[in-house]
Design an enzyme around this catalytic site. Structure first.
Site, short mmCIF file in Angstrom:
data_model
loop_
_atom_site.label_atom_id
_atom_site.label_comp_id
_atom_site.label_asym_id
_atom_site.label_seq_id
_atom_site.Cartn_x
_atom_site.Cartn_y
_atom_site.Cartn_z
N TYR A 162 -5.50 6.14 -7.11
CA TYR A 162 -5.76 6.01 -5.92
C TYR A 162 -7.39 5.42 -5.75
CZ TYR A 162 -6.50 7.08 -0.77
OH TYR A 162 -6.90 7.10 0.39
N TYR A 174 0.90 -1.27 -0.09
CA TYR A 174 0.06 0.11 0.00
C TYR A 174 0.74 1.33 -0.11
CZ TYR A 174 -4.24 2.75 1.02
OH TYR A 174 -5.51 3.47 0.58
#
Ligand SMILES: [Zn+2]
Lengths: 138, 389
Positions: B343, B293
């Site tokens: 994102y 991440y």
């Protein structure tokens, strides 16, 4: 038009009393009445012993900078930029995040000694912030 | 009844929309498109979809998606909390449902007008006095209103203690941009990034710069989870879930775990690592590629230590040797990641993990058997290992 001011915390059961103490000029730390453990941010139950009884102590306001960042962007109304945010280790042993004022960007450092004062905003809101500690004269 | 989720379920479909800065349509519309694409990718009948999972932050309710896409009767639906920390938690929820029979074919999704609508980077606000709002208020009052402001207090401490520099952060940003140059879906497609570009990008939250921060994106991404057995009958090569877990540890807060003794590591990610390695019977040496991440560059660096790819404080040296690149020890975010593709709160990173197992990545390394994928950093999080059948 009045100048925009900082976002105010909501005043709930679990945090309102802390801000009332700040408004009275004090930086305080919640203390478990059963095991005396200090805790911040305040919570309704002691994670050490599960007591829901608590009082608070007044902090000396002295501490050191554990970490920091200087905020540049985005810029929100009600705050002055660059905005130096610090994570303070209070000498009582708890930590809190706050703002460092009266300090040039180049002078901010890890471990630096800081001291709390209650800043009163233009709208009358009072909030504990920090400035570099004044060295005590022998 | 299975006692472990190991190999019980697989990701059999991926679907996404275009990733843009202005979709011009609703978040529900984006989500429907991604879910529909996902179903087609898997080659399954929409009426067979009986479970849906998304984020608490998602605005498209399960029944709205079901009605719009024409899904079947639902026997399981859930929303997972904590922003990007939810990511692989969606897969865990879906895998549990599949393994227990709560649902047979579960679609997980995240659709957001993250740039043209509600921008995560624009910060928090609220007017209901919940424990969550009180939590944020300790920071809001001082002007810590954005994810990057919360993340940097930990990142700056780590960098100071271990001597990591902006040049080290730049390695992460530039490596993933390099990957995005081969990905037409990515925001970074056709936009190479030099060290000068990185260093000249504006300061956001010192020492982090603009290019340390992920894209804000309009778009959606969806994944289909079904039993491994069923997945083998569908169109695509299954990405088998070897292990998946959520993870939150003592002293955990949402983005602001500033009150632990040790601020130089990510305890929740270490818990996730222990869990997925134990469940899968695998270790760091077995992982061929990763989608760690990457909302902010230092998160990638710290996770390399959490997952045991190097020792504490050694990640800056690990990345300097080119280990995150395609020829390196651990090609990471080969699609560009949140930093350089889009994102979509980490769901797009899971989609890339699936492509790596299928052999469909735009930057496909040779011989990928196992891919490690993580959820958001600094929040209650999770991790997953995907394997080829
Ligand atoms: Zn106690």
């Amino acid at each position: 038009m009045t100048k925009p001011s900082r976002i105010k915390p909501p005043l709930g059961h679990d945090n309102g009393w802390w801000w009332q103490q700040a408004a009275a000029g004090k930086l305080v730390i919640q203390r478990c009445s059963a095991c005396q453990a200090l805790r911040h941010p305040p919570r309704p139950m002691c994670g050490e012993c599960r007591s829901m009884a608590w009082d608070f102590i007044e902090s000396s306001g002295r501490g050191t900078v554990n970490s920091y960042t200087v905020l540049h962007h985005p810029q929100f109304p009600g705050y002055d930029y660059p905005l130096t945010i610090i994570l303070v280790d209070l000498e009582e042993g708890t930590r809190l995040t706050s703002q460092l004022v009266d300090c040039d960007r180049e002078d901010v450092s890890f471990g630096m000694a800081v001291e709390m004062f209650i800043q009163e905003d233009e709208d009358g809101f009072k909030i504990p912030v920090f400035r570099p500690a004044v060295k005590e004269l022998n | 009844m299975p006692v472990s989720l190991k190999n019980e379920a697989a990701i059999a479909g991926i679907g996404q929309t275009a990733y843009t800065k202005h979709s011009g349509v609703s978040e529900l519309a984006l989500t429907c498109e991604a879910v529909s694409n996902c179903i087609d990718d898997a080659g399954i009948d929409p009426a067979e979809i009986d479970g849906l999972v998304t984020y608490t932050l998602d605005s498209s309710d399960e029944v709205e998606v079901a009605r719009s896409v024409g899904l079947g009767d639902l026997t399981m639906y859930a929303k997972i909390n904590y922003g990007g920390g939810a990511a692989v938690g969606l897969i865990q929820q879906a895998a549990m449902a599949v393994a227990t029979g709560a649902a047979k074919n579960v679609v997980v999704y995240r659709g957001m007008n993250g740039r043209s609508g509600q921008r995560m980077g624009r910060g928090v606000s609220g007017d209901i006095i919940s424990s969550d709002l009180i939590h944020w208020s300790w920071y809001m009052a001082y002007g810590m209103l954005t994810p990057v402001s919360w993340v940097t207090l930990i990142a700056n401490k780590y960098m100071h203690e271990y001597g990591a520099t902006s040049e080290d952060l730049a390695v992460v940003a530039m490596t993933q941009r390099q990957h995005a140059l081969n990905n037409p879906a990515a925001a970074g497609y056709g936009k190479p990034m030099t060290l000068d570009d990185y260093m000249n990008s504006r300061l956001i939250s010192e020492p982090l710069r603009l290019f340390d921060c992920c894209q804000e994106t309009d778009g959606a991404c969806a994944l289909l989870i079904t039993s491994t057995e069923r997945a083998r009958e569908l169109k695509q090569k299954p990405a088998v879930i070897r292990a998946v877990t959520q993870a939150s540890t003592q002293g955990q807060e949402q983005m602001t775990s500033f009150y632990r003794d040790d601020l130089l590591s990510l305890p929740e990610m270490e818990l996730a690592a222990r869990r997925v390695y134990e469940m899968s019977g695998l270790g760091p040496d077995d992982i061929d590629a990763a989608c760690l991440y990457d909302a902010f560059t230092p998160e990638v660096i710290m996770q390399l230590e959490s997952f045991g790819f190097c020792g504490r404080g050694e990640a800056k040296d690990f990345i300097k040797d080119g280990n995150l690149t395609l020829g390196g020890r651990l090609p990471n975010n080969t699609h560009g990641g949140l930093l350089s593709e889009a994102y979509i709160h980490g769901v797009n990173n899971i989609a890339e993990g699936v492509r790596l197992i299928r052999g469909q990545s735009c930057n496909q390394p040779q011989g990928v058997e196992h891919v490690l994928i993580s959820s958001g950093v600094g929040v209650p999080t999770g991790a997953m290992i995907l394997g080829s059948s």
